[in-house]
Scaffold this active site. Structure first.
Site, PDB file in Angstrom:
ATOM      1  N   HIS A 183      39.515   8.082  54.181  1.00 35.49           N
ATOM      2  CA  HIS A 183      38.302   8.457  54.893  1.00 35.49           C
ATOM      3  C   HIS A 183      38.484   8.242  56.384  1.00 35.49           C
ATOM      4  O   HIS A 183      38.137   9.097  57.193  1.00 35.49           O
ATOM      5  CB  HIS A 183      37.038   7.738  54.411  1.00 35.49           C
ATOM      6  N   ARG A 193      37.383  23.515  42.942  1.00 39.42           N
ATOM      7  CA  ARG A 193      38.341  23.517  44.045  1.00 39.42           C
ATOM      8  C   ARG A 193      39.735  23.408  43.440  1.00 39.42           C
ATOM      9  O   ARG A 193      39.887  23.157  42.249  1.00 39.42           O
ATOM     10  CB  ARG A 193      38.069  22.358  45.014  1.00 39.42           C
ATOM     11  N   ARG A 194      40.762  23.603  44.260  1.00 41.93           N
ATOM     12  CA  ARG A 194      42.154  23.431  43.845  1.00 41.93           C
ATOM     13  C   ARG A 194      42.475  24.184  42.561  1.00 41.93           C
ATOM     14  O   ARG A 194      43.089  23.651  41.642  1.00 41.93           O
ATOM     15  CB  ARG A 194      42.456  21.941  43.660  1.00 41.93           C
ATOM     16  N   HIS A 238      32.718  21.872  52.809  1.00 38.07           N
ATOM     17  CA  HIS A 238      32.422  20.767  53.730  1.00 38.07           C
ATOM     18  C   HIS A 238      33.555  20.565  54.737  1.00 38.07           C
ATOM     19  O   HIS A 238      33.337  20.535  55.944  1.00 38.07           O
ATOM     20  CB  HIS A 238      32.193  19.477  52.925  1.00 38.07           C
ATOM     21  N   PHE A 239      34.783  20.472  54.233  1.00 38.31           N
ATOM     22  CA  PHE A 239      35.788  20.033  55.198  1.00 38.31           C
ATOM     23  C   PHE A 239      36.334  21.148  56.080  1.00 38.31           C
ATOM     24  O   PHE A 239      37.006  20.871  57.058  1.00 38.31           O
ATOM     25  CB  PHE A 239      36.869  19.158  54.552  1.00 38.31           C
ATOM     26  N   HIS A 240      35.982  22.401  55.776  1.00 36.58           N
ATOM     27  CA  HIS A 240      36.336  23.417  56.771  1.00 36.58           C
ATOM     28  C   HIS A 240      35.304  23.466  57.901  1.00 36.58           C
ATOM     29  O   HIS A 240      35.582  24.029  58.954  1.00 36.58           O
ATOM     30  CB  HIS A 240      36.528  24.784  56.112  1.00 36.58           C
ATOM     31  N   TYR A 298      38.452  10.582  60.664  1.00 37.89           N
ATOM     32  CA  TYR A 298      37.968  10.272  62.017  1.00 37.89           C
ATOM     33  C   TYR A 298      39.108  10.214  63.026  1.00 37.89           C
ATOM     34  O   TYR A 298      38.879  10.373  64.218  1.00 37.89           O
ATOM     35  CB  TYR A 298      37.167   8.965  62.016  1.00 37.89           C
TER      36      TYR A 298
END
Ligand code: HAS
Ligand code: CU
Length: 554
Positions: free
Chosen positions: A229, A443-444, A380-382, A233
């Site tokens: 996680h 996903r994946r 989310h992560f794109h 950042y």
């Protein structure tokens, strides 16, 4: 070493140092290029179109997905930051860079690339960027990733050397803000990286070499997410550094508050690591209370981003009003949207609003059950690493590459268009992904060849494919602009300085905020918090349960 290198004529660094930084960041952008090509294939798969077979050397879906994640999430981000942060710190402290450390950063990065590219292109490491055991990759893959971390340690050592040297000559003075936020970022990373360091050096590497016959999948996953996680950042904060300290200057505004900016980065140092279990809510073998505690701390680390949203927008507003903007929203129009470096970063910020909202949903323990392992997560992560970070680093390139090469940016209008195409693309792509995810789209998974399908996934898949195509087009235009700048940009017309903004509320020399500069103390406090958040799990779990041999399904 301590010669003042910033003068009214600009910030001049020796040509050799400039070259070393340039190649370090070039490797990052090259990784971006390699990664997005595979990203395109992934997006098309959701639309039911298989283009994987047109990729040379590609033997399977998971090989391509590994290449995409490793190149874009790991190599692009770290290579960029390993070059960028020492440069900014050197500018902020007006101290010469250390050539030996620049060489160390670059050559470990090159070695890391050679090993990982070998392992991934020869299909010896199709384990995806999370490297979950018991999937087992070739040792060159694990060693290459260890060297990537070593490269970041050399860069971190560089920041510390610069800061310690500066402090000796400036006793009692406040650390300049830009240097402070760079050092805080890599201090957090040093603590965060301990998880993967133990996992890769202590378990996965010896296991892949046959020295360890078996490994412990749950322990390796936990160590991965100890780092995993916080690592998001480490990708994000270089973008925040630009949003806080550089963009306000580019739009003619000011940093709203120096102390608040420091508080934000200290909070990231404290709270980034003890949140890793929010990636493991569904994992057995970890107590519910531990997971709930990490959920709580995740809401804590949400705060500095919320504070960032308000203060960065306020600093933009100062700029927009100074440029004649009126009314509640009129200042937005007056921002210099024609400057591609600015427009790319403003659009990156905009996408991050949705990245943040979806992150909160992920973090909410029970809601996570709905979205975990679905296409929602890449949605989310794109909108975080795939645009808040990637598009910001493209925007930064529009002044950084001209600064490092001394050449004028080529194709300013093309650059503005690419930022819009990419941003619109990512929003359409993520709309597809998140809606499909809510409808159970996994996903994946190579959906273009999957034996199962749901009719209601059709729209989600199509939007993912259309958005992904626009993203690919936007990224390609970015490379056209950068390559043309390097080859044909007018010589001697690049910017000569790295301008950073002043703060409306400056730092004090005797107030409470002076304590923020005690990065050593904050580091110790972070270690204590991590011990509280992870200690009970390790105490109850250890020693390692070495039960699993390696599996290769590729
Ligand atoms: Fe996340 C999964 C929770 C942020 C990346 N995340 C992932 C994965 C990745 C990732 C790669 O709790 C997948 C991992 C895997 O492969 O399994 N994430 C969060 C939370 C945040 C968050 C709470 N994530 C990020 C960032 C990333 C990133 C940043 C990369 C850089 N994430 C999760 C959770 C999971 C997860 C669970 C696990 C899910 C599962 O089940 O597997 C927060 O930090 C977000 C805070 C953000 C905000 C937004 C602030 C907005 C700003 C912009 C201001 C600008 C404005 C526009 C208003 C509060 C600062 C101005 C513009 C003008 C034009 C004026
Ligand atoms: Cu996370």
């Amino acid at each position: 070493m301590s010669a003042i290198v910033a003068s009214p004529e600009g910030f001049d660094i020796p040509p050799d140092d400039r070259r070393l930084i340039r190649w370090t960041v070039y490797i990052g952008y090259f990784a971006l290029f390699a990664g997005v090509a595979h990203g395109f294939a992934q997006a098309m798969s959701y639309a039911g179109i298989d283009i994987l077979r047109f990729f040379p050397f590609l033997q399977g879906y998971y090989q391509g997905l590994t290449a995409h994640g490793v190149a874009n999430a790991l190599f692009f981000t770290f290579a960029f930051s390993n070059g960028f942060l020492p440069l900014l710190t050197s500018r902020a402290l007006a101290r010469r860079l250390h050539s030996g450390l620049l060489h160390g950063t670059l050559w470990t990065l090159v070695a890391a690339n050679i090993l990982v590219i070998f392992a991934v292109t020869t299909n010896r490491a199709s384990v995806l960027y999370t490297s979950y055991a018991p999937l087992q990759a070739h040792w060159t893959y694990y060693l290459g990733l260890v060297l990537l971390v070593v490269s970041s340690y050399v860069a971190a050592a560089h920041l510390i050397v610069l800061l310690v040297g500066w402090k000796k000559e400036h006793r009692g003075e406040r650390i300049p803000l830009l240097a402070f936020i760079c050092v805080a970022t890599y201090a957090m990373w040093i603590l965060a990286s301990l998880g993967v360091a133990v996992s890769f050096i202590g378990f996965l590497l010896p296991w892949s070499l046959g020295i360890l016959e078996r490994t412990d999948p749950l322990l390796n996953r936990t160590l991965f997410w100890f780092t995993g996680h916080a690592i998001v950042y480490v990708w994000l904060l270089p973008a925040y550094i630009s949003w806080y300290a550089l963009v306000p200057r580019q739009v003619g505004g000011k940093i709203v508050s120096d102390p608040l900016t420091r508080v934000v980065f200290v909070m990231f140092l404290l709270l980034s690591v003890p949140t890793g279990f929010h990636h493991q809510y569904t994992d057995p073998g970890i107590g519910t209370r531990m997971k709930a505690f990490h959920a709580l701390l995740t809401f804590g680390v949400f705060y500095p981003s919320l504070a960032t949203a308000f203060s960065v927008v306020a600093s933009l507003e100062i700029g927009g009003r100074a440029r004649g903007g009126r009314g509640v929203l009129g200042w937005i129009k007056r921002l210099p949207w024609g400057d591609p470096s600015v427009s790319a970063q403003l659009l990156a910020m905009f996408t991050f609003v949705f990245g943040g909202i979806t992150g909160l949903i992920n973090a909410s323990y029970t809601m996570n059950q709905v979205v975990h392992n679905t296409a929602w997560i890449p949605g989310h992560f794109h909108m975080t690493v795939g645009s808040a970070v990637a598009l910001t680093l493209m925007g930064v390139a529009y002044w950084l590459i001209p600064y490092l090469t001394g050449r004028k940016l080529w194709g300013r209008r093309v650059a503005v268009a690419q930022a819009w195409i990419y941003a619109v693309g990512v929003l359409i792509f993520a709309r597809g992904m998140i809606s499909g995810g809510l409808d159970g789209m996994p996903r994946r998974t190579f959906l273009a060849a999957a034996a199962y399908h749901k009719d209601s996934w059709a729209l989600a898949g199509a939007l993912t494919g259309i958005g992904g195509t626009l993203m690919t087009l936007g990224a390609l235009l970015f490379f056209v602009v950068i390559v043309m700048t390097i080859w044909t940009g007018r010589r001697g017309e690049g910017p000569t300085d790295i301008p950073f903004a002043e703060a409306l509320l400056p730092p004090t020399t005797s107030g409470w905020d002076t304590k923020l500069d005690r990065l050593g103390w904050w580091f110790v406090a972070a270690v204590v918090l991590v011990a509280i958040a992870y200690g009970p799990f390790f105490l109850q779990y250890l020693p390692p349960h070495l039960v699993s041999p390696g599996y290769r399904f590729f």
